[in-house]
Motif scaffolding. Structure first.
Motif: not given
Lengths: 380, 253
Positions: B139-166
């Protein structure tokens, strides 16, 4: 989000055109004489290479002058032993700098942060001392390595009749001083810029930026960071070697002072001043510092008097007295001030300055539209 | 025994005389979600660190799918198919979300090191598609051009999960995946983790939040003072008096 003003092809073509036309557009600044233009190009190459390491991976090397020096020595030896042609000299310079970078990099990259910086500094100072005293048979110590009439020049001896006096460096007969020398350096600078552009846009470049951002995550992403770092270090060392050999091509002598830590510091300044991690920044920084070193340092009070002659006499004298401190021998003072201003207010260097300016201009245009549309609405 | 994917055999680890892990034996079933719970300081994080090669055990072995992991470096263990989500999200703060996910995709395709300075990222369409798909999944596709540092903590964790799942790991280790999250974010994460459960991936979760444990885990082990004191189905462990003693006894002090 960053706006993309140029795509890469136009960026590259603009860059190439700007470099090749330097003799024209730098003329009004009094910087269009070939010796200085050569320096712009050569130190541009040095800074581009340095930026591949420092800009992408964030590893601050304080010892890149060692590679510059090795490049120069290798090039002069190529002139002495083989030929006055610039091509072998450049190849030797790049090769030996690469080998030295492989050794120094392999050892230094076992540490990161400040310890890495200190290790590179230590290795560079060791190289300097070796060149200055221990390796005198190779480097000719204090005097520096120069061409002599007794040099064998084996390849040249086979094809060319030995003339009177010292031969000059050439590229298949084109002499490597003056504008032809500049264009040789300029073409290499453009090639180097292209390589750097490709590296920035490649998966390899993304890995290097990943290392700068979070090494821990790199490891837990299954990536071995050490060979990536080493590759970046060797590439940037080879760029420095190329710059060093070009210094010898335009003026065939090599001295140990080229390896001193001040020279390593200079390339750090160039990169930071121009913009760390940007494509163009390091070249701008290199140009600016060389401009200051060569042009600003030659200003004297007479020039200042001319410049401020529109002021009343007493005021003119005061202004000249004050500004006089910042030019001539005081050019370091101006550079220092500029550096402080850039680091404090523009951490992204000159490039960030330009970006902010561009944003400011585009914002100025937009409010006009919105305010006019607001007016229309309120009128209704 | 065939359906066991990870074995921890007699793991011991001391820190300057302090016993962090005393003889831990743990066997994880393939495709299951195994939660490790226990009071603070029980050695849960140490156990995960031993699994991923961040810490070397003083004695004992970690065996993953027939390969011994003990003594391997973190990147080697990751290449073998073990991925880890950290307690505080470890992401590439300065890079965009797309770059954050493309990087592990490259690692999966090209291995621990590949030198390809003359290929462009733009030409890596397979990597790009894969990265976009996974961002879509979390659920982060809309923000894909954003810098990761600007995400909320929950979104950062989802991103990290995505990085592991890939990385398509066979074993995913999650260290308190909902720590510091709001109830809403926690529930979203549980949903997400339950969704990927179908993929047949084995997961080990360290968690404090019992709500999370009971909504995700197939099996629970309780670690206290460096030892596994109970292991079994969530309902069984919940009723175990030994566990209550270790947990509640510690909590009431």
């Amino acid at each position: 989000m960053k706006q993309k003003l140029f795509n890469d092809t136009t960026l590259f073509l603009t860059f190439a055109a700007a470099i090749l036309l330097m003799p024209i557009w730098l003329a009004p600044l009094g910087a269009s004489y070939p010796d200085l233009l050569q320096k712009f190009a050569i130190y541009g190459i040095f800074a581009i290479g340095y930026n591949i390491l420092f800009g992408l991976t964030g590893y601050l090397s304080f010892g890149h002058a060692a590679f510059l020096g090795v490049g120069s020595y290798a090039a002069v030896w190529s002139f002495k032993l083989f030929t006055m042609n610039a091509i072998p000299a450049v190849l030797f310079g790049v090769f030996f700098a690469g080998v030295l970078a492989l050794i120094i990099g392999y050892l230094s990259l076992r540490r990161s942060g400040i310890y890495f910086s200190i290790l590179t500094l230590a290795f560079a100072q060791m190289s300097y001392n070796l060149a200055y005293s221990v390796l005198t048979p190779i480097t000719n110590g204090e005097t520096g390595l120069q061409l002599t009439l007794q040099d064998p020049r084996m390849i040249d001896a086979m094809f060319i009749e030995v003339g009177e006096g010292l031969p000059i460096t050439n590229l298949f007969g084109i002499k490597m001083s003056g504008y032809s020398g500049f264009y040789f350096c300029a073409v290499l600078l453009i090639i180097c810029f292209y390589i750097s552009l490709r590296i920035f846009r490649s998966p390899f470049g993304l890995m290097l930026r990943g290392i700068k951002s979070n090494q821990n995550r790199m490891n837990y992403t299954g990536l071995n960071t050490r060979p990536y770092m080493l590759a970046a270090f060797v590439i940037s060392g080879m760029f420095a070697g190329l710059a060093g050999s070009l210094l010898a091509v335009t003026d065939p002598l090599a001295g140990a002072e080229r390896m001193q830590w001040t020279a390593s510091g200079e390339v750090v300044l160039m990169t930071i001043l121009g913009g760390v991690g940007t494509l163009i920044g390091p070249i701008l920084g290199a140009g600016l510092i060389k401009y200051f070193e060569n042009i600003f340092s030659s200003f004297n009070n007479n020039i200042l008097h001319d410049f401020f002659s529109f002021l009343p006499d007493t005021l003119e004298n005061i202004v000249v007295q004050v500004t006089g401190l910042f030019v001539g021998g005081g050019w370091h003072l101006t550079l220092g001030l500029l550096f402080v201003i850039v680091v404090v207010y523009l951490p992204g260097g000159i490039v960030e300055g330009f970006q902010r300016l561009a944003r400011l201009l585009s914002r100025k245009k937009q409010p006009d539209k919105t305010s006019s549309s607001l007016k229309n609405q309120s009128a209704e | 025994m065939e359906n066991l994917v990870l074995h921890l055999d007699n793991i011991q680890k001391n820190f300057a005389g302090l016993r962090a892990l005393a003889d831990v034996n743990l066997h994880i079933e393939k495709g299951k979600t195994h939660a490790i719970i226990g009071p603070n300081g029980a050695g849960k994080s140490t156990l995960l660190n031993v699994c991923v090669g961040r810490l070397a055990p003083d004695s004992g072995k970690v065996i993953f799918d027939g390969d011994e992991l003990t003594g391997l470096k973190p990147h080697e263990i990751t290449q073998k198919g073990v991925a880890r989500v950290f307690q505080t999200p470890e992401i590439f703060q300065e890079l965009t979300l797309l770059e954050n996910t493309m990087l592990p995709a490259l690692s999966k395709r090209d291995g621990a090191f590949s030198f390809n300075p003359f290929r462009t990222m733009r030409s890596q369409t397979d990597i790009n598609d894969e990265a976009q798909d996974i961002l879509e999944d979390v659920g982060l596709a809309e923000q894909m051009k954003q810098i990761a540092g600007s995400l909320s903590r929950g979104d950062k964790r989802r991103l990290e999960l995505a990085m592991c799942l890939i990385l398509r790991p066979r074993l995913l280790l999650l260290d308190e995946p909902t720590a510091g999250m709001s109830r809403h974010d926690t529930n979203q994460t549980i949903e997400l983790l339950n969704k990927i459960k179908k993929g047949g991936m084995t997961k080990i979760i360290i968690e404090h939040d019992m709500h999370v444990v009971f909504s995700l885990a197939d099996k629970v082990s309780v670690l206290a003072r460096g030892k596994i004191i109970a292991s079994g189905l969530p309902e069984d462990v919940r009723g175990d008096p030994v566990v209550k003693e270790a947990y509640l006894g510690g909590a009431q002090e």
